[in-house]
Design a protein around this motif. Structure first.
Motif, PDB file in Angstrom:
ATOM      1  N   THR A 114      37.370 -11.770   1.829  1.00  0.00           N
ATOM      2  CA  THR A 114      37.883 -10.438   2.156  1.00  0.00           C
ATOM      3  C   THR A 114      36.783  -9.497   2.607  1.00  0.00           C
ATOM      4  OG1 THR A 114      37.652  -9.599  -0.109  1.00  0.00           O
ATOM      5  CG2 THR A 114      39.717 -10.716   0.448  1.00  0.00           C
ATOM      6  N   LEU A 123      39.004  -1.420   1.564  1.00  0.00           N
ATOM      7  CA  LEU A 123      40.349  -1.956   1.796  1.00  0.00           C
ATOM      8  C   LEU A 123      40.623  -2.102   3.292  1.00  0.00           C
ATOM      9  CD1 LEU A 123      42.447  -0.043  -0.887  1.00  0.00           C
ATOM     10  CD2 LEU A 123      41.628  -2.406  -0.968  1.00  0.00           C
ATOM     11  N   ARG A 151      50.547  -0.783   4.224  1.00  0.00           N
ATOM     12  CA  ARG A 151      49.941  -0.859   2.898  1.00  0.00           C
ATOM     13  C   ARG A 151      48.790   0.141   2.757  1.00  0.00           C
ATOM     14  NH1 ARG A 151      49.021  -5.820   3.001  1.00  0.00           N
ATOM     15  NH2 ARG A 151      46.818  -5.785   3.576  1.00  0.00           N
ATOM     16  N   LEU A 152      47.942   0.245   3.769  1.00  0.00           N
ATOM     17  CA  LEU A 152      46.807   1.161   3.699  1.00  0.00           C
ATOM     18  C   LEU A 152      47.250   2.620   3.587  1.00  0.00           C
ATOM     19  CD1 LEU A 152      44.439  -0.475   6.341  1.00  0.00           C
ATOM     20  CD2 LEU A 152      44.052  -0.363   3.871  1.00  0.00           C
ATOM     21  N   THR A 179      47.395   4.014   0.047  1.00  0.00           N
ATOM     22  CA  THR A 179      46.226   3.916  -0.823  1.00  0.00           C
ATOM     23  C   THR A 179      45.538   5.269  -1.025  1.00  0.00           C
ATOM     24  OG1 THR A 179      44.695   3.425   1.000  1.00  0.00           O
ATOM     25  CG2 THR A 179      45.819   1.557  -0.034  1.00  0.00           C
ATOM     26  N   ASP A 216      42.349   5.522  -0.885  1.00  0.00           N
ATOM     27  CA  ASP A 216      41.242   5.571   0.075  1.00  0.00           C
ATOM     28  C   ASP A 216      41.641   6.232   1.384  1.00  0.00           C
ATOM     29  OD1 ASP A 216      39.289   4.555  -1.528  1.00  0.00           O
ATOM     30  OD2 ASP A 216      39.136   2.610  -0.532  1.00  0.00           O
ATOM     31  N   TRP A 239      34.707   6.260  -1.460  1.00  0.00           N
ATOM     32  CA  TRP A 239      35.714   5.204  -1.558  1.00  0.00           C
ATOM     33  C   TRP A 239      35.812   4.673  -2.967  1.00  0.00           C
ATOM     34  CZ3 TRP A 239      37.918   6.003   2.769  1.00  0.00           C
ATOM     35  CH2 TRP A 239      37.215   6.142   3.960  1.00  0.00           C
ATOM     36  N   GLY A 297      38.249   1.944  -3.419  1.00  0.00           N
ATOM     37  CA  GLY A 297      38.867   0.635  -3.276  1.00  0.00           C
ATOM     38  C   GLY A 297      40.266   0.570  -3.859  1.00  0.00           C
ATOM     39  N   ARG A 298      40.910   1.755  -3.957  1.00  0.00           N
ATOM     40  CA  ARG A 298      42.278   1.807  -4.478  1.00  0.00           C
ATOM     41  C   ARG A 298      43.187   2.500  -3.480  1.00  0.00           C
ATOM     42  NH1 ARG A 298      39.409   3.396  -9.172  1.00  0.00           N
ATOM     43  NH2 ARG A 298      40.012   5.552  -8.835  1.00  0.00           N
TER      44      ARG A 298
END
Length: 247
Positions: free
Chosen positions: A90, A198, A222-223, A226, A228, A244, A246-247
């Motif tokens: 990833t 992400l 999805r982003l 978030t 972020d 950031w 990462g959530r």
């Protein structure tokens, strides 16, 4: 494991194959250790980018043929040669190539997202000279990276090219003076690491998807949910660097 060294440099993990006496050829121990290093990169939230290189002025001469003849396998199940060529990471990975990147060594570099090459680096897939094909991703990836006929020339002749030619063909993101590949790769890693983790992972997922348009729609949706993405927009409006999570 001493065959592969790791060093944390800011948000980057520098991964070094350390068998210079055999030009960093990949045996079972290297494959296991490299796979473990990639696990370290993936598992640590503090690490955003990996840089893969080789010790002693060579990237990797590929599969250790003597070890293979003894029955050793340089392949990690479901992850391919060196635990990398079929791995679905990833986080971005940069190859910093000095000296030889031949056979499986070239395939390790092709499995990375970016390549920084020294001017005199040597990239080649000589498997046909030994009655084989570049079966760890060379015949799959190379025709998608450079024009078809040029890829076929490298695959069918087995002849290598240097770093300057790799840059001309678009294989290398940066072509640098001999000895500078790691330093330049780490600077490139810093430029990547300031971006949202992400989003970086989503870019990689879409690029490798068999249905990129559907994957792109899913990733964007999805982003947008978030923390972020909200932080990125807020930071832009407030003219500051984003923080950031990462959530």
């Amino acid at each position: 494991m001493t065959e592969v060294r790791t060093e944390r440099t800011g948000s980057a993990l520098l991964i070094t194959i350390d068998r210079p006496q055999v030009r960093n050829a990949v045996n079972a121990a290297v494959a296991t250790a490299l796979s473990a290093a990639l696990d370290e990169l993936e598992a640590s939230p503090e690490l955003r980018v990996g840089v893969l290189t080789g010790a002693g002025g060579s990237f990797s001469a590929g599969m250790d043929l003597k070890a293979a003849m003894r029955g050793e396998s340089p392949v990690v199940d479901e992850r391919g040669l060196g635990g990398l060529t079929e791995a679905e990471l990833t986080k971005p990975l940069i190859a910093a190539v000095e000296g030889f990147a031949l056979g499986g060594g070239f395939e390790l570099a092709l499995a990375c997202d970016l390549i920084v090459a020294a001017e005199d680096a040597r990239f080649g897939l000589p498997e046909v000279k030994r009655g084989l094909i570049a079966g760890a991703g060379g015949v799959v990836r190379l025709p998608h990276r450079i024009p078809h006929h040029l890829a076929m020339e490298l695959l069918l002749t087995g002849e290598p090219i240097d770093g300057r030619r790799a840059g001309e063909l678009g294989l290398a993101n940066r072509v640098v003076s001999n000895g500078d590949a790691v330093a330049v790769a780490l600077r490139l890693a810093e430029r990547i690491a300031v971006n949202a983790p992400l989003a970086l992972a989503a870019v990689k997922a879409v690029v490798r998807s068999g249905d990129p348009w559907a994957a792109q729609r899913t990733a964007n949706a999805r982003l947008m949910t978030t923390e972020d993405v909200r932080e990125g927009m807020t930071a832009f409006a407030e003219r500051r660097a984003p923080r950031w999570t990462g959530r």
